[in-house]
Design a protein around this motif. Structure first.
Motif, PDB file in Angstrom:
ATOM      1  N   LEU A   1      -9.550   5.338 -29.768  1.00  0.00           N
ATOM      2  CA  LEU A   1      -9.301   4.022 -29.032  1.00  0.00           C
ATOM      3  C   LEU A   1     -10.243   3.798 -27.846  1.00  0.00           C
ATOM      4  CD1 LEU A   1      -7.308   1.756 -28.600  1.00  0.00           C
ATOM      5  CD2 LEU A   1      -6.019   3.045 -26.929  1.00  0.00           C
ATOM      6  N   GLU A   2     -10.787   4.680 -27.154  1.00  0.00           N
ATOM      7  CA  GLU A   2     -11.902   4.333 -26.103  1.00  0.00           C
ATOM      8  C   GLU A   2     -13.098   3.796 -26.845  1.00  0.00           C
ATOM      9  OE1 GLU A   2     -13.202   6.649 -22.574  1.00  0.00           O
ATOM     10  OE2 GLU A   2     -11.439   7.280 -23.129  1.00  0.00           O
TER      11      GLU A   2
ATOM     12  N   CYS B   1      -2.263  -0.894 -31.338  1.00  0.00           N
ATOM     13  CA  CYS B   1      -2.400   0.216 -30.582  1.00  0.00           C
ATOM     14  C   CYS B   1      -1.401   0.238 -29.541  1.00  0.00           C
ATOM     15  CB  CYS B   1      -3.609   0.363 -29.740  1.00  0.00           C
ATOM     16  SG  CYS B   1      -4.106  -0.867 -28.507  1.00  0.00           S
ATOM     17  N   HIS B   2      -0.892   1.729 -29.209  1.00  0.00           N
ATOM     18  CA  HIS B   2      -0.016   1.771 -28.176  1.00  0.00           C
ATOM     19  C   HIS B   2      -0.389   1.308 -26.781  1.00  0.00           C
ATOM     20  CE1 HIS B   2       3.048   3.776 -25.837  1.00  0.00           C
ATOM     21  NE2 HIS B   2       3.654   3.936 -26.848  1.00  0.00           N
TER      22      HIS B   2
ATOM     23  N   GLU C   1      -1.444   3.932 -24.098  1.00  0.00           N
ATOM     24  CA  GLU C   1      -2.638   4.322 -24.410  1.00  0.00           C
ATOM     25  C   GLU C   1      -3.814   3.357 -24.291  1.00  0.00           C
ATOM     26  OE1 GLU C   1      -2.581   5.507 -28.427  1.00  0.00           O
ATOM     27  OE2 GLU C   1      -1.205   7.275 -28.160  1.00  0.00           O
TER      28      GLU C   1
ATOM     29  N   LEU D   1      -4.526   3.380 -20.268  1.00  0.00           N
ATOM     30  CA  LEU D   1      -5.077   4.589 -19.831  1.00  0.00           C
ATOM     31  C   LEU D   1      -6.768   4.255 -20.305  1.00  0.00           C
ATOM     32  CD1 LEU D   1      -2.815   7.335 -20.938  1.00  0.00           C
ATOM     33  CD2 LEU D   1      -3.670   6.652 -18.738  1.00  0.00           C
ATOM     34  N   ALA D   2      -6.832   3.823 -21.632  1.00  0.00           N
ATOM     35  CA  ALA D   2      -8.375   3.647 -21.953  1.00  0.00           C
ATOM     36  C   ALA D   2      -9.064   2.562 -21.323  1.00  0.00           C
ATOM     37  CB  ALA D   2      -8.443   3.261 -23.367  1.00  0.00           C
TER      38      ALA D   2
END
Length: 116
Positions: free
Chosen positions: A41-42, A78-79, A82, A85-86
């Protein structure tokens, strides 16, 4: 009679080749989607943020808008946890506005080094 059979064979070959081409394109598209979803994801977020103009980033980015742009494994997107956080790992911070006048609550993400 042979010309009729030849024309039927030619049509059949054309249809078969069209179906094979369509199937191959569908397989490539499916593979590309899964490759995109399985990329961390990042990395996907960094690529997306690099394409967003600085003027838009300075106005703030909303989490739902970013989720819509990123494919993921959680219900097709995407969640949100998450993604938050990313964003923090990439140097963004969330700023809340409780009394905007237009909306009762608004949370936007800004780059940490940019002052509002």
């Amino acid at each position: 009679m042979s010309t009729y059979i030849d024309s039927v064979r030619a049509q059949s070959e054309t249809q078969i080749s069209n179906k094979l081409a369509t199937r191959e394109a569908s397989n490539q598209k499916s593979e590309a989607e899964w490759t995109e979803r399985l990329t961390p994801l990042e990395d996907r977020l960094a690529k997306l943020l690099a394409n967003i103009p600085a003027e838009i980033k300075s106005q703030g980015l909303s989490l739902p808008a970013l989720r819509a742009m990123l494919a993921g494994k959680w219900r097709g997107k995407c969640h949100p946890g998450e993604l938050g956080l990313a964003l923090r790992r990439l140097g963004y911070e969330r700023r809340r506005n409780w009394s905007d006048g237009i909306q009762s609550f608004c949370a936007l993400w800004y780059q940490s080094d940019v002052e509002k």
